[in-house]
Design a protein around this motif. Sequence first.
Motif, PDB file in Angstrom:
ATOM      1  N   MET A 295       0.610  -1.518   0.212  1.00 21.19           N
ATOM      2  CA  MET A 295      -0.042   0.150  -0.593  1.00 21.19           C
ATOM      3  C   MET A 295       1.137   1.668   0.185  1.00 21.19           C
ATOM      4  SD  MET A 295      -2.658   1.613   2.443  1.00 21.19           S
ATOM      5  CE  MET A 295      -3.434   3.117   2.464  1.00 21.19           C
ATOM      6  N   SER A 296       0.324   2.205  -1.179  1.00 21.95           N
ATOM      7  CA  SER A 296       1.115   3.392  -1.281  1.00 21.95           C
ATOM      8  C   SER A 296       0.074   4.506  -0.680  1.00 21.95           C
ATOM      9  CB  SER A 296       1.951   3.817  -2.319  1.00 21.95           C
ATOM     10  OG  SER A 296       2.461   2.741  -2.646  1.00 21.95           O
ATOM     11  N   TYR A 297       0.625   5.795   0.709  1.00 23.07           N
ATOM     12  CA  TYR A 297      -0.310   6.898   0.566  1.00 23.07           C
ATOM     13  C   TYR A 297       0.913   8.018   0.073  1.00 23.07           C
ATOM     14  CZ  TYR A 297      -3.203   9.907   2.533  1.00 23.07           C
ATOM     15  OH  TYR A 297      -4.076  11.172   2.027  1.00 23.07           O
ATOM     16  N   VAL A 298       0.704   9.089  -0.721  1.00 22.64           N
ATOM     17  CA  VAL A 298       1.551   9.467  -0.419  1.00 22.64           C
ATOM     18  C   VAL A 298      -0.031  10.636  -1.014  1.00 22.64           C
ATOM     19  CG1 VAL A 298       2.748  10.653  -3.497  1.00 22.64           C
ATOM     20  CG2 VAL A 298       3.039   8.525  -2.290  1.00 22.64           C
ATOM     21  N   GLU A 299       1.054  12.204  -0.665  1.00 27.46           N
ATOM     22  CA  GLU A 299       0.309  13.888  -0.461  1.00 27.46           C
ATOM     23  C   GLU A 299       0.966  14.516  -2.134  1.00 27.46           C
ATOM     24  OE1 GLU A 299      -2.274  14.938   0.513  1.00 27.46           O
ATOM     25  OE2 GLU A 299      -2.644  13.871   2.576  1.00 27.46           O
ATOM     26  N   GLU A 300       0.429  15.387  -2.895  1.00 22.18           N
ATOM     27  CA  GLU A 300       1.009  15.875  -4.138  1.00 22.18           C
ATOM     28  C   GLU A 300       1.041  17.536  -3.547  1.00 22.18           C
ATOM     29  OE1 GLU A 300       0.000  17.139  -8.626  1.00 22.18           O
ATOM     30  OE2 GLU A 300      -0.616  15.380  -8.200  1.00 22.18           O
ATOM     31  N   LEU A 301       1.378  17.865  -2.829  1.00 21.59           N
ATOM     32  CA  LEU A 301       1.655  19.312  -2.655  1.00 21.59           C
ATOM     33  C   LEU A 301       1.548  20.551  -4.162  1.00 21.59           C
ATOM     34  CD1 LEU A 301       1.786  21.026   0.091  1.00 21.59           C
ATOM     35  CD2 LEU A 301       4.982  21.068  -0.277  1.00 21.59           C
ATOM     36  N   GLU A 302       0.319  21.331  -3.946  1.00 24.69           N
ATOM     37  CA  GLU A 302       0.136  22.205  -4.338  1.00 24.69           C
ATOM     38  C   GLU A 302      -1.584  23.509  -3.674  1.00 24.69           C
ATOM     39  OE1 GLU A 302      -1.958  22.520  -8.954  1.00 24.69           O
ATOM     40  OE2 GLU A 302      -1.406  21.038  -8.011  1.00 24.69           O
ATOM     41  N   PRO A 303      -0.541  23.841  -3.017  1.00 22.24           N
ATOM     42  CA  PRO A 303      -1.708  24.349  -2.134  1.00 22.24           C
ATOM     43  C   PRO A 303      -2.494  25.613  -2.946  1.00 22.24           C
ATOM     44  CG  PRO A 303       0.620  24.392  -1.249  1.00 22.24           C
ATOM     45  CD  PRO A 303       0.532  23.498  -2.006  1.00 22.24           C
ATOM     46  N   ILE A 552      -6.502   7.947  16.911  1.00 21.12           N
ATOM     47  CA  ILE A 552      -5.834   8.867  16.342  1.00 21.12           C
ATOM     48  C   ILE A 552      -6.452   9.189  14.961  1.00 21.12           C
ATOM     49  CG2 ILE A 552      -3.882   7.700  18.136  1.00 21.12           C
ATOM     50  CD1 ILE A 552      -2.126   8.067  15.384  1.00 21.12           C
ATOM     51  N   ARG A 553      -6.301  11.018  15.472  1.00 18.40           N
ATOM     52  CA  ARG A 553      -6.325  11.612  13.701  1.00 18.40           C
ATOM     53  C   ARG A 553      -5.202  10.771  12.319  1.00 18.40           C
ATOM     54  NH1 ARG A 553      -6.657  17.242  15.628  1.00 18.40           N
ATOM     55  NH2 ARG A 553      -6.043  17.666  12.684  1.00 18.40           N
ATOM     56  N   PHE A 554      -6.005  11.074  11.413  1.00 20.22           N
ATOM     57  CA  PHE A 554      -5.150   9.721   9.914  1.00 20.22           C
ATOM     58  C   PHE A 554      -3.835  11.037   9.704  1.00 20.22           C
ATOM     59  CE2 PHE A 554      -4.483   9.567   5.670  1.00 20.22           C
ATOM     60  CZ  PHE A 554      -3.508   8.245   5.379  1.00 20.22           C
ATOM     61  N   GLN A 555      -4.049  12.290  10.204  1.00 22.37           N
ATOM     62  CA  GLN A 555      -3.847  12.915   9.518  1.00 22.37           C
ATOM     63  C   GLN A 555      -3.452  14.874  10.012  1.00 22.37           C
ATOM     64  OE1 GLN A 555      -1.389  13.827   5.172  1.00 22.37           O
ATOM     65  NE2 GLN A 555      -4.158  13.022   4.183  1.00 22.37           N
ATOM     66  N   ARG A 556      -2.673  15.080  10.694  1.00 24.25           N
ATOM     67  CA  ARG A 556      -3.012  16.609  11.116  1.00 24.25           C
ATOM     68  C   ARG A 556      -1.293  17.329  11.200  1.00 24.25           C
ATOM     69  NH1 ARG A 556      -1.539  16.809  16.900  1.00 24.25           N
ATOM     70  NH2 ARG A 556      -0.026  15.077  17.613  1.00 24.25           N
ATOM     71  N   LEU A 557      -1.638  18.516  10.714  1.00 17.57           N
ATOM     72  CA  LEU A 557      -0.377  19.659  10.799  1.00 17.57           C
ATOM     73  C   LEU A 557      -0.634  20.236  12.137  1.00 17.57           C
ATOM     74  CD1 LEU A 557      -1.825  21.680   7.528  1.00 17.57           C
ATOM     75  CD2 LEU A 557      -0.343  19.330   8.019  1.00 17.57           C
ATOM     76  N   VAL A 569      -6.164  27.012   7.588  1.00 17.04           N
ATOM     77  CA  VAL A 569      -5.696  26.258   6.934  1.00 17.04           C
ATOM     78  C   VAL A 569      -6.133  24.062   6.755  1.00 17.04           C
ATOM     79  CG1 VAL A 569      -2.957  25.454   5.971  1.00 17.04           C
ATOM     80  CG2 VAL A 569      -3.014  27.332   6.844  1.00 17.04           C
ATOM     81  N   SER A 570      -6.140  24.065   6.020  1.00 14.90           N
ATOM     82  CA  SER A 570      -6.799  22.889   5.555  1.00 14.90           C
ATOM     83  C   SER A 570      -6.045  21.722   4.869  1.00 14.90           C
ATOM     84  CB  SER A 570      -8.217  22.264   5.140  1.00 14.90           C
ATOM     85  OG  SER A 570      -8.609  22.840   4.133  1.00 14.90           O
ATOM     86  N   LEU A 571      -6.218  20.772   5.138  1.00  9.86           N
ATOM     87  CA  LEU A 571      -5.420  19.596   4.427  1.00  9.86           C
ATOM     88  C   LEU A 571      -5.561  20.075   3.101  1.00  9.86           C
ATOM     89  CD1 LEU A 571      -5.332  16.638   6.908  1.00  9.86           C
ATOM     90  CD2 LEU A 571      -3.160  17.797   6.007  1.00  9.86           C
ATOM     91  N   GLY A 572      -6.989  19.946   2.545  1.00 13.73           N
ATOM     92  CA  GLY A 572      -7.306  19.480   1.183  1.00 13.73           C
ATOM     93  C   GLY A 572      -7.231  20.158   0.318  1.00 13.73           C
TER      94      GLY A 572
END
Length: 590
Positions: A295-303, A552-557, A569-572
């Motif tokens: 399994m791969s989980y990737v974020e493509e950073l593009e604010p 726990i939360r899956f993602q947080r900043l 600032v939202s992750l989406g």
Amino acid sequence: MLSPILSLNFDLIRSINILVSSIITISMNLNSLTFGKNSGFKPRTIRPIGVSALYGLTGLGNTLLAIDTSRGFLLQIDPKTDNATVVNPDLTLAFRDVTGLAIWQDNLWFTRGNEVYFCPQVVQGNSIINLEPQLFMLLPDVATGIAVYESTLYFACDRIASILVYSQNTKREITRFSAPGIGLENLTIRNEELWVCDREEQTVYCLEKATGETRFSVLTPFESPTGLTFYTNPETQEEVLYVAYAGSELYIRDNPSSHEQFELAKRDRTFIHPLSFHFNPQENYATSNGYLIEMSYVEELEPLDAVHIENLEWRIALPSNTNRQKVLEVSAIGIPFREEFEDGERVAVFQFNPLTSTERLIFGWKALLEVRSIKYQIHPRQVENLPNIPSDMLQKYLVDDDHLAMDTATVKAAAQTAIRNETNFLRKLLSIRNYVYDQLSYSLTSKIENPDVVLQRGIGSCGEYVGVLLALARLNGIACRTIGRYKCPQFADRRGVPLEPEYNHVWLEFYIPGLGWVPMESNPDDIQEGGPYPLRFFMGLAWYHIEIGKGIRFQRLTSEGVDVDREKVSLGSLAINHVRFTILDELPAV
């Protein structure tokens, strides 16, 4: 004209080629003989050609016997080669719509509707001979499955939700058991055990043959099981539990005669697959077929908006180790991360110093996982006198910690109505689940609303189902929490092919004092208006559920150790996520 020397060379080359070809042929033949002699027979998926819907399954010597119910074929199938022989070429009409099949000694038994037939003295070694079906008796209801043991006949009757037990000698009912599931069922017998597969429940049950009480149950790796039997491997003498499946699948049809050349179409899908199972009575669960998955989980950073955050830590939960899921390896994608633990769960922490709107990156993790189906075997009588919930859980899992609207009149009234007068822990929770299924219909929604709004609206997504279930359970003193985060696309037979889910998914876990955390799906068992509802995912998860960040939360900043304000600032708005699964291999139940 060629010179004699060139002609001689060509003759020589031709002779050498013939000699080499002969050597290769002999070598291949020897290898083939060696392979056939030394290689063991390994149970695998059996896909006979030319069949549409396999029902009923029984062993016959070194082969299997099954019914293609739509065509009326009685098929003798070689598990090694998939070769299927029609053994009733002149009697297909007599076997059409047959679903139950059994062999005892030399007699063949089958059911069609409420009719029970037998064919005496038809089995000779590995062959079926002299098929002459005789009507044996009529049942009070339709029988979808049959099993025979000595002079006792067992019939699965889904319309009356029962397994009927009859005497062959008197043709009278001896007793009846409640069917373990809600769907079309089929039967087989092994020693003192009655085994049942249920099409709707996607489950195989092991019952006590004398009482009908369930010893344990396991989820099947595919949907719509329609027959089962135990088969003895002729080379190792080990028993294999084969399960037949019948249904349909979508595919892209290439139609050059159509204006739209490629069309979405359906076709029959039927096959036989070995079911591996393991029952752990000490820990109250059973597991079945597993898979090795990458399994791969990737974020493509593009604010999307201008952003500048100093010392940002982007925290993404990693897969959990559980009774059904083992993490073998985790590696970084794009940029490195450091690993931390949060409430006992592994978290990948990516550092940005600073994060700005001009950055374009991909980052994430890749995990190698062993996943299996699991079904907890906990009976209501086991939870009659439970110890108290630990005090730390009271403040963590019995409160409104995520906009659950537990103080509203709508949710309070629903919590009381849902349990009626039930006091047993498991029955209370099951009543809550069934109440929510009665009140809601599934639909993908654009945002997660609070449980009071969802109940009034009557429609919810998986996250909204979870919210309502959490609120009603907690108001009734049941500690529970959200779990998820993704499901691998359910194509267990597609190995080495990248599979990408369209959406994430969440479900929940509830805590049984003294026994621990047990899973429950959110909405997949809500399959029909007003029920009855399957129990396949009540205390169970399939192999394709991936557990990530339990509790726990899956993602947080975070910045400087403080959570970044999600309203600002939202992750989406910062990145696009990409999820990919690759099924590498099939694994046994343990």
